[in-house]
Design a protein around this motif. Structure first.
Motif, mmCIF file in Angstrom:
data_model
loop_
_atom_site.group_PDB
_atom_site.id
_atom_site.type_symbol
_atom_site.label_atom_id
_atom_site.label_comp_id
_atom_site.label_asym_id
_atom_site.label_seq_id
_atom_site.Cartn_x
_atom_site.Cartn_y
_atom_site.Cartn_z
ATOM 1 N N PHE A 1 0.828 -1.203 0.000
ATOM 2 C CA PHE A 1 0.000 0.000 0.000
ATOM 3 C C PHE A 1 0.865 1.257 0.000
ATOM 4 C CE2 PHE A 1 -2.257 3.489 1.933
ATOM 5 C CZ PHE A 1 -3.523 3.414 1.382
ATOM 6 N N MET A 2 1.828 1.318 0.915
ATOM 7 C CA MET A 2 2.650 2.526 1.043
ATOM 8 C C MET A 2 3.565 2.708 -0.159
ATOM 9 S SD MET A 2 1.567 3.909 3.798
ATOM 10 C CE MET A 2 2.708 4.962 4.701
ATOM 11 N N LEU A 3 3.987 1.637 -0.787
ATOM 12 C CA LEU A 3 4.804 1.723 -1.992
ATOM 13 C C LEU A 3 4.099 2.520 -3.072
ATOM 14 C CD1 LEU A 3 7.282 0.736 -3.679
ATOM 15 C CD2 LEU A 3 5.927 -1.272 -4.274
ATOM 16 N N ASN A 4 2.791 2.395 -3.138
ATOM 17 C CA ASN A 4 2.000 3.119 -4.129
ATOM 18 C C ASN A 4 1.548 4.484 -3.630
ATOM 19 O OD1 ASN A 4 1.402 1.190 -6.555
ATOM 20 N ND2 ASN A 4 1.210 -0.097 -4.746
ATOM 21 N N ALA A 5 0.937 4.530 -2.450
ATOM 22 C CA ALA A 5 0.309 5.761 -1.962
ATOM 23 C C ALA A 5 1.304 6.894 -1.756
ATOM 24 C CB ALA A 5 -0.446 5.476 -0.664
ATOM 25 N N LEU A 6 2.500 6.568 -1.266
ATOM 26 C CA LEU A 6 3.458 7.636 -0.979
ATOM 27 C C LEU A 6 4.077 8.229 -2.236
ATOM 28 C CD1 LEU A 6 5.312 6.452 2.266
ATOM 29 C CD2 LEU A 6 3.354 7.983 2.028
ATOM 30 N N ARG A 7 3.850 7.622 -3.385
ATOM 31 C CA ARG A 7 4.303 8.233 -4.643
ATOM 32 C C ARG A 7 3.519 9.507 -4.947
ATOM 33 N NH1 ARG A 7 7.321 5.248 -8.329
ATOM 34 N NH2 ARG A 7 6.427 6.524 -9.988
ATOM 35 N N ASN B 1 0.355 14.329 -2.581
ATOM 36 C CA ASN B 1 -0.569 14.588 -1.483
ATOM 37 C C ASN B 1 -1.019 13.305 -0.804
ATOM 38 O OD1 ASN B 1 -1.889 16.556 0.109
ATOM 39 N ND2 ASN B 1 -3.829 16.120 -0.938
ATOM 40 N N GLY B 2 -0.400 12.178 -1.186
ATOM 41 C CA GLY B 2 -0.730 10.915 -0.558
ATOM 42 C C GLY B 2 -2.205 10.580 -0.622
ATOM 43 N N VAL B 3 -2.686 9.915 0.418
ATOM 44 C CA VAL B 3 -4.097 9.534 0.517
ATOM 45 C C VAL B 3 -4.584 9.784 1.936
ATOM 46 C CG1 VAL B 3 -3.923 7.753 -1.279
ATOM 47 C CG2 VAL B 3 -3.548 7.131 1.117
ATOM 48 N N ALA B 4 -5.888 9.848 2.097
ATOM 49 C CA ALA B 4 -6.466 10.015 3.429
ATOM 50 C C ALA B 4 -6.120 8.816 4.296
ATOM 51 C CB ALA B 4 -7.983 10.173 3.334
ATOM 52 N N ASN B 5 -5.961 9.045 5.596
ATOM 53 C CA ASN B 5 -5.660 7.943 6.510
ATOM 54 C C ASN B 5 -6.680 6.818 6.387
ATOM 55 O OD1 ASN B 5 -3.388 9.214 7.563
ATOM 56 N ND2 ASN B 5 -4.507 10.175 9.243
ATOM 57 N N GLU B 6 -7.940 7.195 6.167
ATOM 58 C CA GLU B 6 -9.012 6.210 6.095
ATOM 59 C C GLU B 6 -8.864 5.268 4.900
ATOM 60 O OE1 GLU B 6 -9.443 9.467 6.301
ATOM 61 O OE2 GLU B 6 -10.118 9.693 8.395
ATOM 62 N N ARG B 7 -8.133 5.725 3.880
ATOM 63 C CA ARG B 7 -7.974 4.908 2.683
ATOM 64 C C ARG B 7 -7.216 3.611 2.981
ATOM 65 N NH1 ARG B 7 -10.148 2.728 -1.429
ATOM 66 N NH2 ARG B 7 -8.601 1.891 -2.876
ATOM 67 N N PHE B 8 -6.302 3.654 3.956
ATOM 68 C CA PHE B 8 -5.523 2.469 4.277
ATOM 69 C C PHE B 8 -6.436 1.332 4.735
ATOM 70 C CE2 PHE B 8 -3.188 -0.187 7.351
ATOM 71 C CZ PHE B 8 -2.179 -0.660 6.529
ATOM 72 N N ARG C 1 3.383 13.178 7.089
ATOM 73 C CA ARG C 1 2.321 13.998 7.668
ATOM 74 C C ARG C 1 1.482 13.174 8.639
ATOM 75 N NH1 ARG C 1 -0.452 16.965 2.579
ATOM 76 N NH2 ARG C 1 -2.082 17.248 4.177
ATOM 77 N N GLU C 2 0.917 13.834 9.642
ATOM 78 C CA GLU C 2 0.082 13.129 10.610
ATOM 79 C C GLU C 2 -1.365 13.072 10.159
ATOM 80 O OE1 GLU C 2 -0.624 12.970 15.458
ATOM 81 O OE2 GLU C 2 0.453 14.660 14.555
ATOM 82 N N ASP C 3 -1.820 14.093 9.403
ATOM 83 C CA ASP C 3 -3.225 14.180 9.037
ATOM 84 C C ASP C 3 -3.603 13.258 7.885
ATOM 85 O OD1 ASP C 3 -1.601 15.737 7.338
ATOM 86 O OD2 ASP C 3 -3.337 16.895 6.657
ATOM 87 N N ARG C 4 -2.601 12.754 7.135
ATOM 88 C CA ARG C 4 -2.870 11.836 6.035
ATOM 89 C C ARG C 4 -1.593 11.050 5.708
ATOM 90 N NH1 ARG C 4 -5.844 13.838 2.390
ATOM 91 N NH2 ARG C 4 -5.091 12.811 0.513
ATOM 92 N N LEU C 5 -1.733 10.005 4.952
ATOM 93 C CA LEU C 5 -0.577 9.191 4.570
ATOM 94 C C LEU C 5 0.089 9.855 3.376
ATOM 95 C CD1 LEU C 5 -2.128 5.633 5.006
ATOM 96 C CD2 LEU C 5 -0.550 6.818 6.539
ATOM 97 N N ALA C 6 0.969 10.772 3.673
ATOM 98 C CA ALA C 6 1.655 11.548 2.642
ATOM 99 C C ALA C 6 2.997 11.999 3.185
ATOM 100 C CB ALA C 6 0.816 12.764 2.234
ATOM 101 N N ALA C 7 3.998 12.035 2.320
ATOM 102 C CA ALA C 7 5.310 12.517 2.717
ATOM 103 C C ALA C 7 5.290 14.031 2.845
ATOM 104 C CB ALA C 7 6.358 12.084 1.692
ATOM 105 N N THR C 8 6.074 14.555 3.770
ATOM 106 C CA THR C 8 6.309 15.992 3.831
ATOM 107 C C THR C 8 7.271 16.351 2.688
ATOM 108 O OG1 THR C 8 8.231 15.715 5.270
ATOM 109 C CG2 THR C 8 6.070 15.939 6.351
ATOM 110 N N PRO C 9 7.452 17.643 2.402
ATOM 111 C CA PRO C 9 8.444 17.999 1.371
ATOM 112 C C PRO C 9 9.817 17.387 1.628
ATOM 113 C CG PRO C 9 7.081 19.895 1.880
ATOM 114 C CD PRO C 9 6.686 18.824 2.853
ATOM 115 N N ARG C 10 10.227 17.377 2.884
ATOM 116 C CA ARG C 10 11.524 16.771 3.222
ATOM 117 C C ARG C 10 11.479 15.255 3.004
ATOM 118 N NH1 ARG C 10 13.806 15.783 9.081
ATOM 119 N NH2 ARG C 10 15.870 14.934 8.589
ATOM 120 N N GLY C 11 10.374 14.644 3.413
ATOM 121 C CA GLY C 11 10.237 13.200 3.238
ATOM 122 C C GLY C 11 10.207 12.792 1.784
ATOM 123 N N TYR C 12 9.625 13.656 0.930
ATOM 124 C CA TYR C 12 9.532 13.323 -0.491
ATOM 125 C C TYR C 12 10.912 13.282 -1.132
ATOM 126 C CZ TYR C 12 6.352 12.673 -4.431
ATOM 127 O OH TYR C 12 5.632 12.120 -5.465
#
Length: 370
Positions: A307-313, A316-323, A348-359
């Motif tokens: 899941f994370m292999l795809n979503a973090l690409r 803006n990632g995906v909503a936490n609920e999507r997991f 990010r804490e509010d959704r499954l998405a990398a921050t600019p630094r994380g990206y």
């Protein structure tokens, strides 16, 4: 968002490009169009019951070179699918400018295709030769013009950077030339030497180094943004609402059928089990038994990584609920890795998405879940 798609694979190309690791085969002799079409339709007929009443929001004809096949063949496939398609379905056809300019692009539009994706790769003649492409700069312009004249208002251009002997300015000039055509979508990605390709066996000379590549990438991102292209995925850029819906099915861990030689699929059954599905890669083996499908359930322990292999690409990632919706697992399954990455300012804490630094550290971020 529609999270159900269909991928249809056409395995032949006029010539195999030395960088390509897709399931593509150089055409030897006459294209077996009629025979392969019948195999596709048999395959499709066997898989459609798996939709269980769901409808398709995207269809993607990929390859290989789908534009070797006539609009009539594409129309037959879409005609069979008609009852299963949403009203706003996105139907993409990949096309090689070297073959597309000899086809009736308006015919594909009449068949039901509403999005074209041209494999331009570069506008420089020498770079195209180095990549083993069969088209030249003029073919890109002619194909694009024919597509517009044929009624297409949603066109993607594939472009590479980091090509043999390519400078930063040359990479940016490719982008500027693409902007002059005003495509709705651009896929801009770095040339990589994939295993088992000709380039992996015999790397081309004068490949740009890491510092050069970083300079190309940073300058390219600025140029794309200034031209109005929003980066919404690692290598995908769109204007307006022209994000590729089909690829978003993959990146949000949605379900899709795969039809054709070497095609892959992913389906969630009524009991919540998620299966990967795969067809025989060799065209001859596939055509001998087009309904045969290798199916394997994804182990629950592998789901977070997949899941994370795809979503973090996605930028803006995906909503936490999507997991939970996509995997059937609680969000807490991602702990303690998720918490550690949030504390480090990478996620990010509010959704499954990398921050600019994380990206900027995306490979490492994803690897932690695998």
């Amino acid at each position: 968002m529609i999270n159900l798609g269909l991928y249809v694979h056409f395995p032949w190309c006029v010539k195999k490009c030395p960088y390509c690791d897709f399931n593509s085969h150089p055409l030897r002799g006459e294209l077996p169009e009629a025979a392969y079409l019948e195999s596709l339709l048999l395959d499709l007929e066997a898989q459609l019951p798996a939709l269980e009443g769901r409808r398709l929001g995207s269809v993607f004809f990929g390859g290989g070179t789908p534009s070797l096949f006539s609009p009539a063949s594409i129309a037959r496939v879409l005609g069979r699918l008609a009852p299963m398609l949403t009203e706003d379905v996105e139907v993409t056809l990949e096309a090689n400018p070297g073959t597309a300019e000899h086809q009736d692009l308006a015919g594909y539009r009449r068949a039901g295709v509403n999005r074209l994706s041209f494999g331009a790769q570069s506008f420089e003649v020498e770079k195209l030769k180095a990549l083993g492409r069969i088209h030249d700069r003029g073919a890109i312009f002619r194909s694009f013009s024919l597509a517009r004249a044929g009624g297409f208002d949603n066109i993607n251009l594939d472009l590479m950077y980091g090509l043999p002997g390519q400078s930063r300015d040359e990479a940016l000039e490719d982008l500027r030339t693409a902007f002059s055509l005003e495509p709705e979508h651009l896929s801009w990605y770095q040339l990589t030497l994939e295993p088992k390709t000709e380039f992996a066996r015999r790397p081309p000379p004068a490949l740009p180094g890491d510092i050069q590549l970083e300079a190309m990438e940073a300058a390219g991102h600025r140029l794309l943004a200034d031209a109005g292209y929003e980066r919404y995925e690692v290598s995908a850029y769109a204007r307006g609402n022209r994000r590729c819906r089909h690829n978003q099915v993959y990146w949000t861990f949605g379900d899709y059928l795969g039809v054709g030689a070497g095609a892959h699929g992913k389906l969630t059954t009524a009991d919540g089990t998620i299966h990967r599905r795969r067809k025989a890669s060799q065209p001859r083996l596939y055509q001998n038994n087009p309904t045969a499908t290798e199916t394997k359930a994804i182990d629950a322990g592998d789901l977070p990584g997949e899941f994370m292999l795809n979503a973090l690409r996605l930028m803006n990632g995906v909503a936490n609920e999507r997991f939970e919706a996509a995997t059937g697992l609680a969000l807490s399954t991602l702990e303690p890795i998720r918490g550690t990455q949030i504390e480090a300012g990478l996620l990010r804490e509010d959704r499954l998405a990398a921050t600019p630094r994380g990206y900027e550290l995306l490979d490492s971020l994803i690897a932690a879940y695998l």
